[in-house]
Write an enzyme that holds these catalytic residues in place. Structure first.
Site, short mmCIF file in Angstrom:
data_model
loop_
_atom_site.label_atom_id
_atom_site.label_comp_id
_atom_site.label_asym_id
_atom_site.label_seq_id
_atom_site.Cartn_x
_atom_site.Cartn_y
_atom_site.Cartn_z
CG HIS A 140 -3.57 21.27 113.18
ND1 HIS A 140 -3.01 20.28 113.93
CD2 HIS A 140 -2.63 22.20 113.01
CE1 HIS A 140 -1.79 20.59 114.21
NE2 HIS A 140 -1.53 21.75 113.66
CD GLU B 205 1.59 38.77 109.91
OE1 GLU B 205 0.45 38.32 109.98
OE2 GLU B 205 2.60 38.07 109.70
CG ASP C 96 -1.18 37.97 113.50
OD1 ASP C 96 -1.61 37.68 114.63
OD2 ASP C 96 -0.66 37.12 112.74
CB CYS D 73 -3.64 37.38 102.73
SG CYS D 73 -2.29 37.70 103.84
C1 PEP Z 1 -3.03 37.47 109.25
O1 PEP Z 1 -2.44 37.64 110.31
O2 PEP Z 1 -3.93 38.22 108.83
C2 PEP Z 1 -2.68 36.34 108.37
C3 PEP Z 1 -3.20 36.22 107.18
O3 PEP Z 1 -1.86 35.41 108.89
P1 PEP Z 1 -2.34 34.28 109.92
O4 PEP Z 1 -3.81 34.36 110.02
O5 PEP Z 1 -1.86 32.99 109.38
O6 PEP Z 1 -1.63 34.70 111.16
MG MG Z 2 -0.62 36.56 110.76
#
Ligand code: PEP
Ligand code: MG
Length: 712
Positions: A366, A607, A631, A678
């Site tokens: 957070h 991912e 991930d 992302c």
């Molecule tokens: C990722 O896994 O790249 C992603 C954008 O999701 P998070 O970082 O929220 O797991």
């Molecule tokens: Mg992720």
């Protein structure tokens, strides 16, 4: 020997300071092995020498003074070989070196084991005996085990400058150096300021050391807290039924004795008089006694450590309640803690906060997400940083490289001040790019979106000229609550974001909890959380949670039409089918209720490696794909994204990751579907060039990175 090992580790951990800890180590090892001498040599990495850190059996006066070359003598041999050296008759060994200072000619047998932290030699632990004696295999194994356990503590002392201070080495012309602690770069940027240590109340172990502002005031506070604690115990004791056995009642007498002026009270007062504030003094004294109890053979006495802990907590709670808790934050506050919480961060006036350092946590905590939203540089997961000693210390937080500099030199400060100025100038220059398209000189255009988890980001995102939201991590608002939000609560929240960005698209990812993102009200106990129940796996198993969220999203989109939905942690196409079925159901329900809402575009996150192999098949089912490289890197390379021990292997530019990204792009484009990325890579200027060349259509990143990526 295992019991001894456990006790040694406990005592070392509870020591007042590093020097005492290492002295305890050599004493206890010597006792266990029943030998004449035990000494610890640590490496001074800068001067490439072994330094005698602590000893029993050699003269105390030599500590910090005896220095040996890294290849000198049998100690050097242990280091070179990186394995134990066990010799019955050391003086006859060709590598034997009789140091004139050390005077260890009275010893014949030698057993030395290397102390290695993350492949690097940090020291050598040695036992010696005057008689010719073969140290046996179990003794050798014991030494190796103790050394392995001590390696992290020693490496930490080296990294935080404790060793340098102890050795007080003042070579002519030697420059003062700052000490660096490595963590996970969580929010890019540079922060220069003073540490304010935050710690949970009523947790004695978390209390930081602080200089007493006014010794008399601290003494008075302590006296009152002690008195109040004694009264508590007297009251508790008086409430006990008469019938209770006298032995049990006597326990309260013991408590009162411990709190007696001549016992703990006296020791705490002495520390306060030495300049420590009352809470810190209490922590030190109680910890010392706890360690003594825990090291006892007798299990009854060992458990008395809990009583002591309880008493300590009681006195602390009185101290904390009597303290006026108006926290003062210096103008350039860097919040530091074992676990900095989102609420601790929110308590600092935003114009005073210049950095965050948290010994635990990751980019996804957070607090990191909140710091990112506020544009405050942050370094997380600085394991081994002993925060109790940092209050008021000058720090530099380098959120680009995940470095924290303690007590930086003038030279380093100057460099970072210049860097921070350049950053401000760059940000100002980049503002001019805000309304221009993200386009290369040869007219290749990509879309730049931002990642967010908080509605508060909307203003910041608009100010950087994002084309929309490429990833709204809906789990963040779920994590900041104490129960699942209702459909209406979610609808209001999603509506705010969709309206703020309208007509630009907002990609809302369905709940992605599990792994390192727990919900406080939905505990999941798993041995392997990253390979367990997370993301879409949970929401498919709990359609009641999933449908409520989907309905809230769809309703929020009423008369706006800029919603897009994204499914996280997909492993195979059948999960996509299941999720689409539930989405169709939610949509039908909403339409039946009279809302004329369109079916939004739907995408899937790639991912997990299996999803990349199946990307073509998945792409056929949905409108777009988005790569979660955070991930994906973790699963492809089998490296925990939050574990600082293996962070050197976590690399988005690893060829295996790049090949898999390339394959994902080709699979999406073969199906004439758009593909975005992302993960953090999308906000890394060097990676983005490569990703653009691969053919990614859109990049989604944190708001602070976007102007720089556009500039690139
Ligand atoms: C990722 O896994 O790249 C992603 C954008 O999701 P998070 O970082 O929220 O797991
Ligand atoms: Mg992720």
């Amino acid at each position: 020997m295992l019991t001894n090992l456990r006790q040694i580790v406990q005592e070392v951990n509870a020591a007042q300071d590093f020097k005492q800890a290492m002295q305890i180590l050599v004493s206890r090892v010597r006792e266990t092995i029943e030998t004449q001498a035990c000494s610890l040599f640590l490496i001074d990495q800068k001067r490439k020498q072994f330094v005698l850190m602590s000893t029993v059996g050699l003269s105390d006066k030599l500590v910090g003074k005896v220095r040996l070359g890294l290849d000198q003598g049998l100690i050097g041999l242990v280091g070179e070989r990186a394995e134990p050296v066990n010799i019955r008759d050391a003086p006859s060994h060709p590598k034997y070196y009789l140091s004139p200072k050390l005077g260890d000619d009275k010893f014949k047998s030698f057993l030395g084991v290397p102390i290695i932290h993350q492949r690097q030699l940090v020291g050598v632990l040695v036992v010696q005996e005057g008689e010719e004696r073969g140290f046996d295999e179990s003794e050798e194994a014991f030494m190796v085990t103790v050394s392995a356990q001590m390696a992290g503590i020693i490496a930490h002392a080296a990294a935080t400058g404790i060793l340098e201070k102890l050795w007080a080495y003042k070579a002519r012309g030697a420059r003062k150096e700052s000490h660096t602690v490595k963590g996970i770069p969580a929010v890019p940027g540079v922060g220069i300021g003073n540490a304010v240590v935050v710690y949970p109340l009523a947790d004695l172990a978390a209390v930081p050391d602080k200089e007493a502002k006014d010794v008399q005031v601290e003494l008075e506070l302590f006296n009152q807290a002690l008195l109040a604690s004694r009264q508590d115990i007297e009251e508790l004791s008086a409430r006990l039924p008469e019938s209770l056995p006298t032995a049990e009642k006597a326990l309260f007498e013991v408590y009162l004795q411990i709190l007696d002026d001549n016992s703990i009270g006296k020791e705490v007062r002495a520390l306060i008089e030495d300049g420590q504030w009352a809470q810190g003094a209490l922590r030190r004294v109680i910890n010392k006694h706890i360690a003594a109890f825990e090291a006892m053979e007798d299990s009854y006495l060992r458990e008395r450590a809990d009583d002591l802990r309880d008493l300590g907590r009681r006195v602390l709670s009185h101290l904390q309640s009597s303290k006026q808790s108006v926290s003062e934050y210096p103008e350039q506050t860097i919040l530091v803690g074992d676990e900095v919480t989102a609420s601790a961060l929110a308590a600092v006036p935003s114009d005073s906060l210049v950095g965050v350092v948290s010994a635990s946590g990751s980019k996804n905590s957070h607090v990191a997400i909140l710091a990112r939203a506020l544009g405050v540089p942050a370094v997380m997961g600085t394991k081994g940083l002993s925060v109790t000693e940092l209050d008021g210390v000058q720090l530099i937080v380098d959120g680009y490289y995940g470095q924290v500099y303690l007590e930086p030199t003038q030279r380093l400060r100057k460099q970072y001040i210049a860097l921070a100025k350049e950053e401000q100038q760059l940000d100002a220059d980049l503002e001019q790019l805000r309304d221009l398209p993200a386009q290369t000189p040869d007219n290749y255009q990509v879309s730049l979106f931002i990642n967010t988890g908080l509605n508060e980001d909307a203003g910041l995102s608009s100010s950087v000229g994002a084309e929309g939201i490429g990833l709204f991590r809906t789990e963040v608002p779920f994590m900041l609550r104490d129960s699942f939000p209702t459909e209406e609560e979610q609808r209001v929240l999603y509506r705010q974001l969709l309206s703020a960005f309208h007509p630009r698209p907002v990609i809302m990812r369905t709940l992605d909890v599990g792994g390192d993102k727990p919900l406080p009200y939905f505990p999941i106990e798993e041995a392997n959380p990253f390979l367990g129940w997370r993301g879409l796996r949970i929401t498919l198993d709990h359609p009641e949670v999933f449908l409520v969220q989907l309905r809230a999203m769809l309703k929020a989109n009423h008369e706006l039409g800029n919603l897009r939905i994204l499914f996280p942690m997909v492993t195979n196409p059948s999960e996509v089918d299941d999720a689409l079925r539930l989405l169709a159901r939610a949509h039908k329900e909403i339409v039946d209720e009279g809302f004329d809402v369109p079916m939004p575009l739907v995408g899937v996150m790639l991912e997990v490696p299996s999803a990349v192999y199946m990307a073509g098949s998945i792409a056929k089912r949905v409108d777009y794909l988005s790569v979660g490289s955070n991930d994906l890197t973790q699963y492809l390379l089998a490296v925990d994204r939050n574990n600082s021990h293996v962070s050197n292997i976590y690399d988005g530019l690893n060829p295996a990751v790049l090949m898999s990204l390339m394959q994902a792009v080709q699979s999406a484009h073969n199906e004439a579907k758009q593909i975005s990325i992302c993960g953090e890579m999308a906000g890394d200027p060097a990676s983005v060039i490569l990703l653009m060349a691969m053919g990614f259509n859109a990049f989604s990143m944190n708001a602070t990175s976007l102007p720089r990526i556009k500039w690139v």
